[in-house]
Design an enzyme around this catalytic site. Sequence first.
Site, PDB file in Angstrom:
ATOM      1  N   HIS A 174      23.330   1.326  12.828  1.00 19.64           N
ATOM      2  CA  HIS A 174      24.384   2.256  13.234  1.00 19.64           C
ATOM      3  C   HIS A 174      25.004   1.749  14.529  1.00 19.64           C
ATOM      4  CE1 HIS A 174      23.169   5.137  10.169  1.00 19.64           C
ATOM      5  NE2 HIS A 174      21.937   4.790  10.474  1.00 19.64           N
ATOM      6  N   ASN A 225       0.814  -1.209   0.000  1.00 15.88           N
ATOM      7  CA  ASN A 225       0.000   0.000   0.000  1.00 15.88           C
ATOM      8  C   ASN A 225       0.855   1.269   0.000  1.00 15.88           C
ATOM      9  OD1 ASN A 225      -2.393   1.527   0.089  1.00 15.88           O
ATOM     10  ND2 ASN A 225      -3.335   0.091   1.529  1.00 15.88           N
TER      11      ASN A 225
END
Length: 126
Positions: free
Chosen positions: A98, A68
């Site tokens: 990270h 969607n």
Amino acid sequence: MTQSLPSSPPRARGLIHQLNMSEPNDCATHRAILTELLAALGEGSEIRPPFYCDYGYQTSIGARCFLNWGLVSLDVATVTIGDDVQIGPNVQLLTATHPINPGLRLDKWEAAEPIVIMDNVWSAAA
């Protein structure tokens, strides 16, 4: 872990722009652009624009999927979506990671882990 990766290639950014600016009901154009952009787009699958990704060639979508509006595939590593998957609006698939160490973060180190969504999974934004 690798140092900072480059931003999205111009080719991907251009194709994403074309897709997101195309006529909303022009499914043939959507499919043509997505086929050029993505590693794979299975038969009978639909992605409703807007759609965003970094590279495109790192994202594979199986058959008969419905993705969607507003999907983000941050495909620094591979994103693999199986067959018959349904994804609701504004879902983000984020492969980038990270380091926890602040010094490495300041040095702009990052890495990425692949995402695999198996067949027949339904996912929605919370």
